[in-house]
Each structure stands twice: as structure tokens, then as C-alpha cells.
Design an enzyme around this catalytic site. Structure first.
Site, PDB file in Angstrom:
ATOM      1  N   ILE C  82       0.736  -1.064  -0.149  1.00 43.42           N
ATOM      2  CA  ILE C  82      -0.084  -0.573  -0.187  1.00 43.42           C
ATOM      3  C   ILE C  82       1.097   1.383   0.172  1.00 43.42           C
ATOM      4  O   ILE C  82       1.831   0.841   0.546  1.00 43.42           O
ATOM      5  CB  ILE C  82      -0.858   0.206   1.088  1.00 43.42           C
ATOM      6  CG1 ILE C  82      -1.827  -0.937   1.174  1.00 43.42           C
ATOM      7  CG2 ILE C  82      -1.299   1.287   1.814  1.00 43.42           C
ATOM      8  CD1 ILE C  82      -2.858  -1.492   2.231  1.00 43.42           C
ATOM      9  N   CYS C  83       0.608   2.359  -1.067  1.00 43.85           N
ATOM     10  CA  CYS C  83       1.591   3.178  -1.388  1.00 43.85           C
ATOM     11  C   CYS C  83       0.944   4.553   0.351  1.00 43.85           C
ATOM     12  O   CYS C  83       0.471   4.388   0.862  1.00 43.85           O
ATOM     13  CB  CYS C  83       1.283   4.214  -2.546  1.00 43.85           C
ATOM     14  SG  CYS C  83       1.918   5.795  -2.232  1.00 43.85           S
ATOM     15  N   ILE C  84       2.544   4.360   1.151  1.00 45.32           N
ATOM     16  CA  ILE C  84       2.641   5.050   2.337  1.00 45.32           C
ATOM     17  C   ILE C  84       1.838   6.385   1.991  1.00 45.32           C
ATOM     18  O   ILE C  84       1.014   6.929   3.017  1.00 45.32           O
ATOM     19  CB  ILE C  84       4.294   4.438   2.691  1.00 45.32           C
ATOM     20  CG1 ILE C  84       3.784   5.239   4.508  1.00 45.32           C
ATOM     21  CG2 ILE C  84       5.652   5.284   1.544  1.00 45.32           C
ATOM     22  CD1 ILE C  84       5.519   4.624   4.898  1.00 45.32           C
TER      23      ILE C  84
END
Lengths: 98, 122, 135
Positions: C82-84
Site C-alpha cells: 500500500i502506497c505509504i
């Protein structure tokens, strides 16, 4: 060879038009999700000239879910999820219009 | 990453502020550049509105994309294309944009897709 | 037709329960695996990061998309990133980041990891095909 996917109805979105501008002679066009409304013979693709040599596919689960099976344009090929994977494999890249 | 870098085509279709996609696309392009992956950018459809001058976003309280986009050439993102028809349809003059871009006709636009095997769609 | 196995990375951009994106991507990923292909990475970006909230509660008569991804991920050891940056501003946070930003809780669901956009760019370089599921 690019596989283009379109997931919006051509009546409410410019996705299909954009795709038709970018699509090349040996590319594939796969309609998924609300994109399958573009395969309805009463609208959508019927109104737009497709470049020759392009095969148009529609994803079966999305077509069935929307009650479109009996309304599809005759030149559209209905494919299942397995064939979707095969199409991605058989094209060099995929572009998603959404 | 593998040694031989595959060049990426980033296809942008969304206008700048109604959603977050334009910014997220720019972040992805800058990340590719930071990793020294060659990346070309193609503006199509309403994404050409990202290139209009005189964007003032104080009133909507978001970061102004028009101040970030011009840094692309400094990050070695040199191939920046725009669909000429998208400009013409919207009455936008290619000479008046915030960034030096190369307007392309349909044939060139199509060959851009054929010449890239790694496409990021935004 | 049984093509030679190749590797895919899957990019997902649409919020679960707001668009079909997460669900279509799931079916594609599962089918690709069942056909013998390898999944290099699944990368959730934009609103799709909401798939990673442990606090989601789904009505009994609706599909639990997060559970389906978790089960697929566990069965096949998928790298589900998941893109931080996209996640933190939408309230999806792991315990390390919760400490760093002095939040009183964290909510990242099991099976997912938070990482940077570099993982998306790596995916373009390390897999044979990229498939994007937009919103």
C-alpha cells in the site's frame, strides 16, 4: 501490440474516445466494468468507427451482471477472466482507460 | 531492479484539481526519474488543463501543480508530449503552456504507445 | 491455450466499495495465479489504499474484499504493498508511523505492507506485464 481496457460507459465518459485515438492497428480493446455498455448494439461502439484490424472484447462477468448478454453488438467477442489473462500475456503491454 | 532499464510511458488524462490523480501521477513520474528510469509523459484529454498558465490555487487550498510540473526537465524527464487534438478541442495555445511540451498528431501519439512496453495509466 | 508462465504486477487505484477496481483486480490476480503465472507485486495507490484498514466492517450479505485479498495473499505469499504517502493522508497507518506521527492507534490490516512509490517503479522494471485497474 497494446491491450487497451476501457471501464466506463461511452455515454458518460471520454475513455472510449481516448482509447480509439490511441489504439493501433494490431491492438486489442477489452471492455470491462461499465465499459461493457460500449458493446451494447443499441449505442456506443455502433456510433463510432473502429480502426480496422482491432478485435473488441467484453468481459463476460461484467456483461452478465448488467443483463447485456442479449444486447451485444455482433462483432464483440465475450471472454472470461482466464481469457483476459491470456490477452494480457499475448500483448506487449496494457493501457487502462478509466 | 534489473540492470537494463525499461522506459516508461506515463499517460495522463485527468484535470489537475477535481481529484488527486494528477498529483499522484506527477509523484509517480518524479519517483521514476529519481530511480533513473527513463520516463516519457503524454498529456491527453482533460490532463492538458494541467498545463494552463496562471493557476492560482490559494482559494481552494491545494498545492499548485503548475509550480511542480515545470521541474520535470530538471529531473531529466525530457520527453513530454501533448495530444494536439486535445489542445485544439479546448482552444489552448501550445505556445502558452507552463512547460515546454511537444504537441503530437494522432500517428505519433499511436506510435508512442507501440514503442513502450511499460505504461502507467493515470 | 496454456502460455508460458510470466510475471505480473497489478496496480489498483479505486476505493473498495466505491468502484469495481479492487474487485476486478482480485479476480484477475487470482485467475493469473491459477493459470500458473507469478505475481511480482500488487500495489494499491490513490483511494485503493483503503483496502488496508483493519477497521472496515462489511455487512454480512456483502463481499469482504479485504478478507479475500488477505486469503489470496497468504495462500500465495503475495507482496501486497500500500502506497505509504497515499495511505497516511487517508488514515491508513501502521504502528511505526503511528509512533512517528504521535497517533493513538494504528490500523493497517494483516497481510499488507506500507511502502513508497519506488515499489511501483520497481514493479515496472521487475515484471513482464503491468496491469492497471483504475477507478
Amino acid at each position: 501490440m497494446i491491450l487497451h481496457t476501457v471501464n466506463k460507459s461511452p455515454l458518460t465518459s471520454s475513455c472510449l474516445n481516448n482509447c480509439l485515438r490511441a489504439i493501433g492497428d494490431n491492438d486489442g480493446l477489452l471492455l470491462i466494468e461499465d465499459g461493457v455498455y460500449g458493446a451494447d448494439k443499441h449505442q456506443g461502439l455502433k456510433l463510432k468507427p473502429l480502426p480496422s484490424g482491432i478485435t473488441v472484447y467484453a468481459l463476460k462477468a461484467d456483461v452478465e451482471a448488467r443483463g447485456l448478454m442479449g444486447r451485444l453488438s455482433e462483432d464483440v467477442r465475450v471472454i472470461d477472466d482466464q481469457e483476459f489473462v491470456d490477452l494480457v500475456v499475448s500483448h506487449n503491454a496494457s493501457q487502462s482507460w478509466y | 531492479m534489473t540492470d537494463k532499464k525499461q522506459s516508461i510511458l506515463a499517460v495522463l488524462t485527468k484535470p489537475p484539481y477535481g481529484g488527486t490523480t494528477a498529483k499522484e501521477a506527477l509523484d509517480a513520474v518524479l519517483t521514476a526519474a529519481a530511480f533513473e528510469v527513463p520516463v516519457s509523459v503524454l498529456f491527453m484529454d482533460d490532463a492538458v488543463f494541467q498545463l494552463l498558465p496562471e493557476q492560482k490555487t490559494e482559494g481552494i487550498e491545494v498545492k499548485c501543480l503548475a509550480t511542480t510540473l515545470p521541474v520535470l526537465p530538471m529531473y531529466d524527464v525530457e520527453h513530454i508530449y501533448v495530444d494536439r487534438k486535445a489542445l485544439v478541442d479546448r482552444g489552448i495555445d501550445a505556445e502558452q503552456l507552463i512547460l515546454s511540451v511537444q504537441p503530437v498528431e494522432t500517428d505519433t501519439l499511436r506510435s508512442l504507445f507501440q514503442n513502450h512496453s511499460r505504461i502507467l495509466s493515470f | 491455450m496454456s502460455p508460458t508462465p510470466i510475471s505480473f504486477s497489478i496496480l489498483v487505484y479505486g476505493a473498495p466499495y466505491s468502484s469495481q477496481s479492487v474487485s476486478t483486480a482480485y479476480r484477475f490476480t487470482k485467475t493469473a495465479i491459477e493459470k500458473g503465472h507469478r505475481i511480482h507485486r500488487v500495489f494499491f495507490y490513490g483511494d485503493a489504499v483503503q483496502i488496508g484498514s483493519r477497521l472496515v466492517a462489511v455487512p454480512q450479505d456483502e463481499v469482504d474484499l479485504q478478507l479475500k485479498w488477505q486469503q489470496l495473499g497468504e495462500q500465495y505469499q503475495l507482496d501486497m504493498v500500500i502506497c505509504i504517502a497515499a495511505a497516511l493522508k487517508r488514515g491508513i497507518i501502521n504502528s511505526d508511523e503511528a509512533k512517528r506521527f504521535e497517533k493513538d492507534a494504528s490500523n493497517l490490516a494483516e497481510g499488507f505492507t506500507l511502502s513508497g512509490l519506488g515499489q511501483m517503479i520497481d514493479a515496472t522494471q521487475s515484471s513482464d506485464r503491468i496491469v492497471t485497474f483504475g477507478y
